[in-house]
Design a protein around this motif. Sequence first.
Motif, PDB file in Angstrom:
ATOM      1  N   THR A 115    -161.978  24.805 -10.726  1.00 39.26           N
ATOM      2  CA  THR A 115    -162.637  23.575 -11.163  1.00 39.26           C
ATOM      3  C   THR A 115    -161.644  22.427 -11.128  1.00 39.26           C
ATOM      4  O   THR A 115    -160.473  22.607 -10.827  1.00 39.26           O
ATOM      5  N   ALA A 116    -162.109  21.259 -11.443  1.00 37.11           N
ATOM      6  CA  ALA A 116    -161.228  20.088 -11.504  1.00 37.11           C
ATOM      7  C   ALA A 116    -160.425  20.067 -12.794  1.00 37.11           C
ATOM      8  O   ALA A 116    -159.615  19.173 -13.007  1.00 37.11           O
ATOM      9  N   THR A 142    -154.939  24.639 -10.656  1.00 34.91           N
ATOM     10  CA  THR A 142    -155.495  23.339 -10.315  1.00 34.91           C
ATOM     11  C   THR A 142    -154.563  22.261 -10.861  1.00 34.91           C
ATOM     12  O   THR A 142    -154.306  22.198 -12.061  1.00 34.91           O
ATOM     13  N   SER A 144    -154.913  18.834  -9.747  1.00 36.65           N
ATOM     14  CA  SER A 144    -155.851  17.723  -9.872  1.00 36.65           C
ATOM     15  C   SER A 144    -157.019  18.056  -8.960  1.00 36.65           C
ATOM     16  O   SER A 144    -156.985  19.057  -8.247  1.00 36.65           O
ATOM     17  N   ALA A 145    -158.052  17.235  -8.951  1.00 32.50           N
ATOM     18  CA  ALA A 145    -159.226  17.521  -8.125  1.00 32.50           C
ATOM     19  C   ALA A 145    -158.805  17.751  -6.677  1.00 32.50           C
ATOM     20  O   ALA A 145    -158.096  16.925  -6.094  1.00 32.50           O
ATOM     21  N   ASN A 146    -159.206  18.884  -6.105  1.00 32.20           N
ATOM     22  CA  ASN A 146    -158.927  19.265  -4.716  1.00 32.20           C
ATOM     23  C   ASN A 146    -157.454  19.472  -4.398  1.00 32.20           C
ATOM     24  O   ASN A 146    -157.054  19.455  -3.240  1.00 32.20           O
TER      25      ASN A 146
END
Length: 186
Positions: A115-116, A142, A144-146
């Motif tokens: 997830t983000a 994770t 950061s996002a992506n």
Amino acid sequence: SSIFVSSVGYVGIGTTSPASLLSVQGNGLFSGNVSLANLTATGTMNVLGLTTLVNASTTQISVSNTAYFPGSGIWNSSGNVGIGTTAPGAKLAVYNSGAASASGQEVARFAGLTTATVGSGPRVGFYNDDFGTEIGRVYSTTESANNIGLSLYTYNTGLSEKVRINAAGNVGIGTTSPLGALHIYK
């Protein structure tokens, strides 16, 4: 007649010498549910379709020699599980006999929801069986996002991250935020 009742009340179907309360000689078809307290197969037992094995306390299969699951693997009496092999030499042996390619040969896949949420991601943990303590971890982190990094945790009086490969490919030893291709912090 195809049904026989012995002098002691044993019923035989397809046999005139039933050896137990119900003896069936030949094939049978049950289109509904069958409940058994105990099952002993003295020949080959074929089970087709979805099978759920349930015990009052655990779900288990007892193997006195070897159980083979076509297309899936093998479980032998030493407690070893083999996937892609009929001779597992360790508790878990995974083999891919397919031809290797330039991109490598995938033998195992571990998947989990990424997830983000910073710090989340799938992981593989290593545990000390004597104490149930997690003593090592490989973690898809994770950042950061992506942007997903990879972390390696080891145990020294406690579990902590020792190596990080961030999403940019920088390697940090002793730091979770490597600033260059190789960043060592002591």
